[in-house]
Scaffold this motif. Structure first.
Motif, PDB file in Angstrom:
ATOM      1  N   LYS A  96       0.916  -1.332   0.065  1.00  0.00           N
ATOM      2  CA  LYS A  96       0.170   0.143  -0.008  1.00  0.00           C
ATOM      3  C   LYS A  96       1.006   1.170  -0.423  1.00  0.00           C
ATOM      4  O   LYS A  96       0.565   1.779  -0.424  1.00  0.00           O
ATOM      5  N   GLU A  97       1.860   0.946   0.710  1.00  0.00           N
ATOM      6  CA  GLU A  97       3.524   1.898   0.806  1.00  0.00           C
ATOM      7  C   GLU A  97       3.543   2.351  -0.679  1.00  0.00           C
ATOM      8  O   GLU A  97       3.717   3.364  -0.923  1.00  0.00           O
ATOM      9  N   ALA A  98       3.848   1.053  -1.148  1.00  0.00           N
ATOM     10  CA  ALA A  98       5.031   1.653  -2.207  1.00  0.00           C
ATOM     11  C   ALA A  98       3.955   1.829  -3.455  1.00  0.00           C
ATOM     12  O   ALA A  98       4.275   2.320  -4.302  1.00  0.00           O
ATOM     13  N   ALA A  99       2.618   1.681  -3.891  1.00  0.00           N
ATOM     14  CA  ALA A  99       1.802   1.983  -4.915  1.00  0.00           C
ATOM     15  C   ALA A  99       0.758   2.572  -4.430  1.00  0.00           C
ATOM     16  O   ALA A  99      -0.186   1.113  -4.025  1.00  0.00           O
ATOM     17  N   PRO A 100       0.384   2.761  -3.154  1.00  0.00           N
ATOM     18  CA  PRO A 100      -0.653   3.847  -2.921  1.00  0.00           C
ATOM     19  C   PRO A 100      -1.953   3.586  -3.728  1.00  0.00           C
ATOM     20  O   PRO A 100      -3.533   3.641  -3.337  1.00  0.00           O
ATOM     21  N   THR A 101      -1.852   4.027  -5.124  1.00  0.00           N
ATOM     22  CA  THR A 101      -3.096   4.693  -5.886  1.00  0.00           C
ATOM     23  C   THR A 101      -3.012   3.176  -6.855  1.00  0.00           C
ATOM     24  O   THR A 101      -4.553   3.209  -7.206  1.00  0.00           O
ATOM     25  N   VAL A 102      -3.094   2.173  -6.589  1.00  0.00           N
ATOM     26  CA  VAL A 102      -3.651   0.646  -7.749  1.00  0.00           C
ATOM     27  C   VAL A 102      -4.782  -0.047  -6.438  1.00  0.00           C
ATOM     28  O   VAL A 102      -4.761   0.894  -5.730  1.00  0.00           O
ATOM     29  N   SER A 103      -5.056  -0.356  -7.278  1.00  0.00           N
ATOM     30  CA  SER A 103      -6.052  -1.358  -6.622  1.00  0.00           C
ATOM     31  C   SER A 103      -5.449  -2.545  -5.788  1.00  0.00           C
ATOM     32  O   SER A 103      -4.257  -3.259  -6.562  1.00  0.00           O
TER      33      SER A 103
ATOM     34  N   LYS B 198       8.576  -3.670 -10.138  1.00  0.00           N
ATOM     35  CA  LYS B 198       9.226  -2.552 -11.612  1.00  0.00           C
ATOM     36  C   LYS B 198       9.318  -3.788 -12.612  1.00  0.00           C
ATOM     37  O   LYS B 198      10.306  -3.465 -13.253  1.00  0.00           O
ATOM     38  N   GLY B 199       9.780  -4.872 -11.303  1.00  0.00           N
ATOM     39  CA  GLY B 199      10.210  -6.121 -12.518  1.00  0.00           C
ATOM     40  C   GLY B 199      11.875  -6.069 -12.466  1.00  0.00           C
ATOM     41  O   GLY B 199      12.245  -6.733 -12.727  1.00  0.00           O
ATOM     42  N   ASP B 200      12.453  -5.687 -11.421  1.00  0.00           N
ATOM     43  CA  ASP B 200      13.698  -5.175 -11.066  1.00  0.00           C
ATOM     44  C   ASP B 200      14.176  -6.398 -10.299  1.00  0.00           C
ATOM     45  O   ASP B 200      13.966  -6.298  -8.602  1.00  0.00           O
ATOM     46  N   ASP B 201      15.557  -7.456 -10.487  1.00  0.00           N
ATOM     47  CA  ASP B 201      15.550  -8.549  -9.840  1.00  0.00           C
ATOM     48  C   ASP B 201      17.379  -8.868  -9.710  1.00  0.00           C
ATOM     49  O   ASP B 201      17.926  -9.376  -9.765  1.00  0.00           O
ATOM     50  N   THR B 202      17.661  -7.122  -9.589  1.00  0.00           N
ATOM     51  CA  THR B 202      19.029  -7.199  -9.525  1.00  0.00           C
ATOM     52  C   THR B 202      19.641  -7.504  -8.621  1.00  0.00           C
ATOM     53  O   THR B 202      18.513  -6.775  -7.344  1.00  0.00           O
ATOM     54  N   PRO B 203      20.661  -7.823  -7.959  1.00  0.00           N
ATOM     55  CA  PRO B 203      20.809  -8.011  -6.952  1.00  0.00           C
ATOM     56  C   PRO B 203      20.911  -6.767  -5.950  1.00  0.00           C
ATOM     57  O   PRO B 203      21.354  -5.246  -6.654  1.00  0.00           O
ATOM     58  N   GLU B 204      20.253  -6.718  -4.566  1.00  0.00           N
ATOM     59  CA  GLU B 204      20.204  -5.711  -3.542  1.00  0.00           C
ATOM     60  C   GLU B 204      21.630  -5.280  -2.985  1.00  0.00           C
ATOM     61  O   GLU B 204      22.426  -6.459  -2.515  1.00  0.00           O
ATOM     62  N   PRO B 205      22.115  -4.405  -1.870  1.00  0.00           N
ATOM     63  CA  PRO B 205      23.126  -4.067  -1.805  1.00  0.00           C
ATOM     64  C   PRO B 205      22.978  -4.733  -0.817  1.00  0.00           C
ATOM     65  O   PRO B 205      21.346  -4.976   0.038  1.00  0.00           O
ATOM     66  N   VAL B 206      24.245  -5.266  -0.270  1.00  0.00           N
ATOM     67  CA  VAL B 206      23.723  -5.834   1.050  1.00  0.00           C
ATOM     68  C   VAL B 206      24.269  -4.486   2.692  1.00  0.00           C
ATOM     69  O   VAL B 206      25.336  -4.114   2.770  1.00  0.00           O
TER      70      VAL B 206
END
Ligand SMILES: Cc1ncc(C[n+]2csc(CCOP(=O)(O)OP(=O)(O)O)c2C)c(N)n1
Ligand code: SF4
Lengths: 160, 540
Positions: B246-253, B321-329
């Motif tokens: 809800k916080e990441a995408a407040p306006t979507v269904s 976003k479909g972003d599966d790049t590695p996450e910073p540790v």
């Protein structure tokens, strides 16, 4: 009305009163009428490891966790935990750390957490009465006096 | 706004308040982060709350209470349900007369656990309804709803929590709750309660019929909510993931599921049909993803990297976003350590010095694995130290086998070490074996809870006490020693060295209170002495 959420992270080591400080802060903002969420990982904190607690408040708060790099305030009770947590702070964010307080002026070293809350309080729109009430309801009575004093000391400390 | 009916509460506190409001007659459990505070709070609020030796027993006691017609709640951490799984599966068949709420507190990200298993699978596997709150308000409301569902369909219900629900504080608006129902009474129902095959077969049919009814009810239940009119993107989610989404995408269904088993698939299907792009946001295993896929509902899931650890707002943004790049540790913080002056320290110093192969267990003492001790070689689940130690002894060459020691905490010993000790007597390795019970007088790891070996109840009142040395002797173990590791480190070292030479069975109990518990223990003991000398209601 814009829903501005203020993000605070309190960090330190187990036994330093990180969770107590975040309890007092969240209680004070709750009393001041904000929506508030507080979140932390505990379980191993009694054995001296890193501990950190997130407090978020505003008109309406959703996630209880401060998104990485979006803390407006980072309150660190152990100097050696500053670097570990710095990535949490946003660019314009404010770091509140022990070196802002003259430790010799503290009557009780264990109340450093509350002294740092005193500094934080200067940036937040929360009446002093709510802070006092929060301290009163989160600490045993015999510690009220010393913690009120410590809070005031932080609130009036020169930090620039 | 009335402040008195609004409170800032953790999920665990909210559940305890709801339990009181619903007149729950008995709360049972075994401590485990992040579930522990539910029963502690329930007890403080005046509810009847009891620690059991382990989760299986806790489950069975609560089940008995629910058979009697009471409203009962059993709490545990996720791995606790593995221990209680045996009664769980068949309790689903028998059902209950009152209400039985099973609280499972999962720990995605393993803040304080040995694995991050996703207990939603248990609800499906056992066939019991499951509710997943997304904040403390819902923890409160869903406790009440789960008890109602349990009572209406006479079926155990699972309240599935995660660390962030249990330990986050959010605002709860309290309300008038129903209070207790009629008092428990015994009603004989042999075919419903005695699960011999002839009675269990129809019981299984009854269970599936109940679930079908509950499923139909859930299709229009207010536990599941749909928000927003936006048609380009829709999110299907539940539990803590909802607030992140809800916080990441407040306006979507959004379709927020409150009851996630049995799933309201028609409701979900109609939602998915209304949006161009539909994304499932869930923490942990692909439970919703697999169920929706099996039902032929079109949607997107998450990349495998998000199966590990907790979700948060940033990760949900990446998923969308479909972003599966590695996450910073993130930078590593300071790991926890055994407290200075902890009685476990001496034990691990000695085990290190004697170069033992240590079959370890779970508790504060697991920190004996870290430097400077590095004196633990295995740790799997509670109680495993004894069985695994015996297996090592049976299989290793003699020179290695004789160095194997099983090390187990006092609470862990009572939880699931006793049967290990019986195994040792029954199938002794040729080299003998050495078991050390680290008796620090408390369950320190989870925040100093009582257990049957402390002789005090959850509320710290005196009660029956299990004496480990008597137990070990009664089992016929030849060598049983009790040593204070802080006072007599030399004696401990000599005793252990000697035991490792013998081809016999030895139990060494190191007895010295945890330094954080010591003062409290003295206080409780004083209170107990006072009670013995007066005739107040606390007297035993
Ligand atoms: C099945 C299961 N239930 C609960 C837990 C949580 N837990 C881990 S260790 C432990 C008990 C620790 O107490 P004790 O053995 O006395 O060791 P201490 O921490 O006091 O050193 C508990 C409750 C768990 N890991 N697994
Ligand atoms: S809490 Fe107790 S048992 Fe745990 S490390 Fe500290 S002294 Fe040892």
């Amino acid at each position: 009305m814009k829903n501005q959420v203020i993000n605070v992270i309190i960090a330190g080591l187990g036994g330093q009163g990180v969770l107590k400080a975040s309890d007092i802060l969240s209680d004070a903002v709750f009393r001041a009428g904000y929506d508030v969420k507080k979140s932390e990982i505990h379980g191993m904190s009694q054995r001296g490891g890193s501990v950190c607690s997130d407090v978020r408040f505003g008109k309406k708060v959703l996630s209880p966790m401060v998104p990485v790099g979006e803390a407006d305030f980072l309150v660190v009770i152990a100097e050696d935990q500053v670097e570990v947590n710095r990535h949490q702070l946003r660019q314009s964010g404010v770091l509140i750390e022990p070196k802002l307080i003259d430790l010799k002026t503290l009557k009780n070293q264990k109340s450093l957490n509350v002294a740092l809350l005193g500094i934080l309080s200067r940036y937040l729109d929360i009446g002093e009465e709510h802070w006092k009430e929060a301290i009163r309801s989160n600490l045993p009575e015999k510690l009220h006096g010393v913690n009120f004093d410590t809070f005031t000391l932080g609130r009036s400390a020169k930090t620039d | 706004m009335n402040q008195t009916d609004r409170k800032l509460l953790s999920g665990n506190e909210a559940i305890a308040l709801a339990m009181c409001g619903c007149g729950v007659g008995l709360g049972t459990g075994y401590p485990g982060t992040p579930s522990t505070e539910i029963l502690e709070n329930f007890g403080e609020l005046g509810g009847k709350a009891q620690w059991s030796p382990n989760e299986k027993v806790a489950f069975e006691v609560a089940l008995g209470a629910a058979y009697a017609g009471a409203r009962a709640v059993v709490t545990m951490k996720h791995v606790g349900l593995n221990v209680a799984a045996d009664p769980l599966f068949t309790a689903a068949y028998t059902g209950v007369s009152g209400a039985l709420l099973i609280v499972s507190a999962d720990d995605p990200g393993m803040a304080s656990s040995q694995n991050e298993q996703d207990n939603r699978h248990y609800a499906v596997a056992a066939g019991i309804p499951m509710l997943e709150p997304s904040d403390s308000q819902e923890a409160y409301d869903f406790t009440v709803a789960a008890i109602e569902i349990s009572e209406r369909w006479r079926i155990p219900v699972m309240l599935r929590l995660t660390t962030r629900i249990c330990h986050s504080k959010t605002i709860v608006r309290l309300r008038e709750l129903p209070g207790p129902k009629e008092s428990p009474t015994f009603v004989r129902d042999i075919q419903g309660r005695v699960m011999i095959p002839a009675y269990a077969r129809p019981a299984h049919h009854r269970l599936r019929d109940k679930l079908a009814e509950i499923n139909a009810w859930n299709e229009s239940s207010t536990l599941n909510q749909r928000f927003g009119e936006e048609s380009t993107l829709g999110i299907i989610t539940s539990g803590i993931s909802y607030v992140h989404a809800k916080e990441a995408a407040p306006t979507v269904s959004m379709l927020k599921l409150g009851m996630t088993y049995p799933l309201p698939l028609d409701f979900i299907r109609s939602f998915a049909a209304c949006v161009d792009r539909c994304v499932v946001i869930e923490e942990g295993d692909p439970y919703l993803v697999d169920s929706l896929r099996a039902a032929g509902i079109g949607f997107e899931g998450k990349s495998n990297i998000f199966r590990f650890g907790e979700l948060n707002v940033g990760r949900v943004r990446k998923i969308l976003k479909g972003d599966d790049t590695p996450e910073p540790v993130p930078p590593r913080g300071k790991p926890p350590q055994l407290c200075m002056g902890c009685p476990h320290r001496t034990v691990f110093e000695i085990l290190h010095k004697l170069d033992c192969i240590v079959s370890g267990d779970i508790g504060c003492y697991t920190l004996g694995v870290l430097p400077p001790f590095e004196a633990m070689d295995t740790c799997v689940c509670m109680g495993a130290s004894i069985g695994v130690g015996l297996g090592l002894r049976h299989s290793l060459p003699f020179e290695q086998a004789r160095r194997v020691v099983s090390v187990i905490g006092d609470s862990t010993f009572v939880h699931s070490g006793i049967t290990g000790l019986v195994e040792m007597v029954y199938n002794p390795p040729e080299t003998g074996h050495v078991v050390m019970i680290l008796d620090n007088g408390t369950t320190a790891m989870t925040g100093l809870q009582e257990h049957p070996g402390t002789g005090r109840t959850l509320g710290h009142r005196q009660t029956g006490k299990v004496i480990y040395e008597d137990l070990a002797k009664a089992l016929g173990i030849q060598n049983v020693h009790v040593i204070d590791p802080s006072r007599d480190a030399e004696g401990l070292k000599t005793t252990l060295t000697d035991a490792l030479q013998r081809k016999e069975l030895t139990v060494i109990i190191t007895r010295r209170p945890c330094i954080l518990a010591a003062k409290k223990i003295i206080q409780y003991e004083k209170e107990a002495m006072h009670c013995e000398s007066c005739s107040c209601e606390h007297a035993v």
